[in-house]
Design a protein around this motif. Sequence first.
Motif, PDB file in Angstrom:
ATOM      1  N   LEU A  68       0.828  -1.218   0.000  1.00  0.00           N
ATOM      2  CA  LEU A  68       0.000   0.000   0.000  1.00  0.00           C
ATOM      3  C   LEU A  68       0.859   1.264   0.000  1.00  0.00           C
ATOM      4  N   ARG A  71       2.062   1.862  -3.543  1.00  0.00           N
ATOM      5  CA  ARG A  71       0.933   2.339  -4.350  1.00  0.00           C
ATOM      6  C   ARG A  71       0.624   3.801  -4.028  1.00  0.00           C
ATOM      7  N   ARG A  72       0.620   4.148  -2.753  1.00  0.00           N
ATOM      8  CA  ARG A  72       0.341   5.531  -2.342  1.00  0.00           C
ATOM      9  C   ARG A  72       1.419   6.472  -2.866  1.00  0.00           C
ATOM     10  N   GLN A  74       3.279   6.154  -5.489  1.00  0.00           N
ATOM     11  CA  GLN A  74       3.101   6.322  -6.933  1.00  0.00           C
ATOM     12  C   GLN A  74       1.925   7.243  -7.259  1.00  0.00           C
ATOM     13  N   ARG A  75       0.805   7.056  -6.555  1.00  0.00           N
ATOM     14  CA  ARG A  75      -0.386   7.873  -6.822  1.00  0.00           C
ATOM     15  C   ARG A  75      -0.132   9.341  -6.498  1.00  0.00           C
ATOM     16  N   THR A  89      -6.683   8.879   1.099  1.00  0.00           N
ATOM     17  CA  THR A  89      -6.256   7.544   1.507  1.00  0.00           C
ATOM     18  C   THR A  89      -6.966   7.139   2.788  1.00  0.00           C
TER      19      THR A  89
END
Length: 110
Positions: A68, A71-72, A74-75, A89
């Motif tokens: 996670l 992913r965070r 990258q976002r 988030t």
Amino acid sequence: MDRPDDAEPDYRFTLANERTFLAWIRTALALVAGGIAVVQFVPSFGISGVRHVLSVVLTAGGGVLAVLAVRRWQRVQTAMRQGRDLPPTMVPLLLGGAIFAITVGVLVVL
């Protein structure tokens, strides 16, 4: 301020995003280390298998948190490059809730 698509954001924001990512990774590593410590160093609880279940939950939680975190990161990086608002988030709420639930479970077993 208008920005072209995929423009490189101010390096300070990129570094802040990286520091946040590293904080999440440290937390994930702490969960994995806690899972290993529970199975190696904690004496057996009164209920058979609780120690191993707790170890698996902590270790798996650390692995999920690491995924996670990536992913965070990258976002957020993509949103900054595209000049968009940062994505919301639920990870802090979920992590806090999970740790609270584990704490209550351990207190009940003790």
